[in-house]
Design an enzyme around this catalytic site. Structure first.
Site, PDB file in Angstrom:
ATOM      1  CB  THR B 107      -0.928  -0.006   1.228  1.00 43.97           C
ATOM      2  OG1 THR B 107      -1.830  -1.096   1.109  1.00 43.97           O
ATOM      3  CG2 THR B 107      -1.722   1.293   1.314  1.00 43.97           C
ATOM      4  CE  LYS B 182      -5.468  -0.969   2.000  1.00 43.64           C
ATOM      5  NZ  LYS B 182      -4.227  -1.732   2.191  1.00 43.64           N
ATOM      6  CE  LYS B 250       1.881   2.377   4.282  1.00 43.00           C
ATOM      7  NZ  LYS B 250       2.073   1.046   3.715  1.00 43.00           N
TER       8      LYS B 250
END
Lengths: 301, 301
Positions: B107, B182, B250
């Protein structure tokens, strides 16, 4: 052959109902169908017309409702309406007999529910706070979720009546606890609405196909009722209520008032309150709560 | 009797795999079981021990992986790890044959995915961005949701391979689109986590019984995967990951970077970023994302 004794409240009897909006009207119809006599009052009388045709009896004030009913239910707009209806001069508490029962089904302030219970107790009247979730569809189908606060024995004794229009019936604790449970519901919902609308805005600006995004994310960790039910409406530009923006704003303000009282800070709910206040300011008070999406777009011209 | 022709990639062949954390290792085991030859590399070599025992072949660098594989997959930590692994001097792009394939399952940043694709194209290499959701459980069961960006024909040709470990397989568009999808997932999740944790905090301070609250709210408009799965963990004081706080941070930073680039403002995601930054600062980097609850409590002493 034995003869059954005459049933009495809450199996049967006379119910007073104040506030015949979309939800209230649906519930009154269930009560009439279940055999209750129902007295009705509403500020705008015309909204009781259908109910009177269905057998309900018009009464001209909350006082009058209370003087002629075994139990008085209300489902009105704002906490100040609840206060006026119950505690006002021409209100329920001045008309009700000692030993009577008041059930507030408005989504309203937990602190006000406590205040009302204290006032009721002085007059030997029992009060319950019983906000619901499930919306107009749940009210119509009789599948509402009832969150009950107040005297536990009374709450249990009323089970036959709750089942007339409720499906998920949970007792949460002393006066105000039903309202608190509903505020938890609204707090969670506020976060879910922000997440959905921001995710949708991101997806659109990134050029993604929302149908595909839904198929990727809706069954996983991001899945929610809000995503599956409000996502498609927003994409179709359907901002009809559902659940009205101005009512969500009312609820969020109750959440923030109570949070302050409990010395907790809910920054997500604060953010939602700002967004919904802006929505109301922009003239979207009567739109559905999914109108949040449009408000977010304004930050991103 | 006819003899089948020898199968070739993607039906069979040699896969290079870089990054053998919990998720990566589970996927490699699925690939080995499906009959692929798998070359593995990981910064910490010991994390490949089990895989090598299961038949994988150790390679000493991303370059070495690339020189010996039909396709190179990576699932590493941060965008800077992706950059170094793919574009670095001893990286995949310097080792791969023309006509090769690079699949980034980390990701990571959509913009970086575009940058990588541009660099790959110059060398006649195809790249895909394929982040997943479904967590360690989904990886173990082979039921991951795969969000694919990049060349559509390649994405379709790889279907037999995706099905080895994926269940929901969706092509979202050109390079970066898998990562964007995502990020939508993470944006929605951030709102849901804030809503849940604030609702839970409110409920506790109001003295409600959370089991009862759950039974009132989880099947209605406030219902979500987060509520049903993370709610109980928080109440049990279980902060094990699931999905690590530092990884969520993140992701949220990628969301905010991309939002800025797209000229949109996501104030809910900004709030979540602040909370998770605080969680990491407080030493909770390796805890599950439900640690947010504890951070909210800090605002409410």
């Amino acid at each position: 052959m034995t003869q059954s004794p005459p049933r009495s409240f809450p199996q049967s009897g006379t119910i007073g109902w104040i506030g015949t909006g979309i939800m209230g009207s649906s519930i009154v119809l269930h009560l009439l169908k279940a055999g209750y006599t129902v007295n009705v009052f509403n500020r705008t009388k015309s909204k009781t017309d259908d109910l009177i045709r269905a057998g309900a009896v018009w009464r001209s004030s909350p006082f009058d409702i209370a003087a002629n009913s075994d139990a008085v239910f209300l489902m009105v707009g704002y906490p100040h309406d609840v206060r006026e209806t119950v505690l006002g001069e021409n209100g329920v508490l001045n008309g009700i007999r000692p030993g009577g029962l008041i059930v507030d089904m408005t989504t309203s302030s937990p602190s006000l529910a406590v205040e009302i219970e204290t006032a009721c107790r002085r007059k030997n009247v029992v009060s319950l706070d019983v906000p619901v979730s499930g919306g107009d569809v749940g009210a119509k189908k009789g599948t509402l979720s009832l969150m009950i606060g107040g005297d536990e024995k009374t709450a249990n004794d009323l089970m036959p009546l709750w089942k007339v229009f409720g499906q998920t019936i949970v007792y949460h604790g002393p006066a105000g606890s039903g309202q608190h449970a509903k505020m938890v519901n609204q707090t969670i919902l506020a976060g879910n609405m922000i997440g959905l609308c921001e995710g949708l805005l991101y997806a659109r600006r990134a050029g993604l196909d929302w149908e595909k995004v839904l198929s990727s994310v809706s069954t996983g960790a991001a899945g929610s009722w809000t995503l599956s039910n409000m996502g498609p409406r927003i994409l179709q530009g359907d901002f009809a209520p559902g659940f009205m923006t101005e009512h969500f704003l009312k609820d969020l303000r109750i959440v923030l008032d109570e949070s302050k009282r409990m010395n907790i800070r809910l920054r997500g709910a604060e953010l939602a309150e700002q967004f919904y206040a802006e929505a109301v300011e922009q003239g979207c008070a009567a739109d559905g709560s999914q109108r949040l999406y449009t408000i977010l777009e304004r930050y991103s011209p």
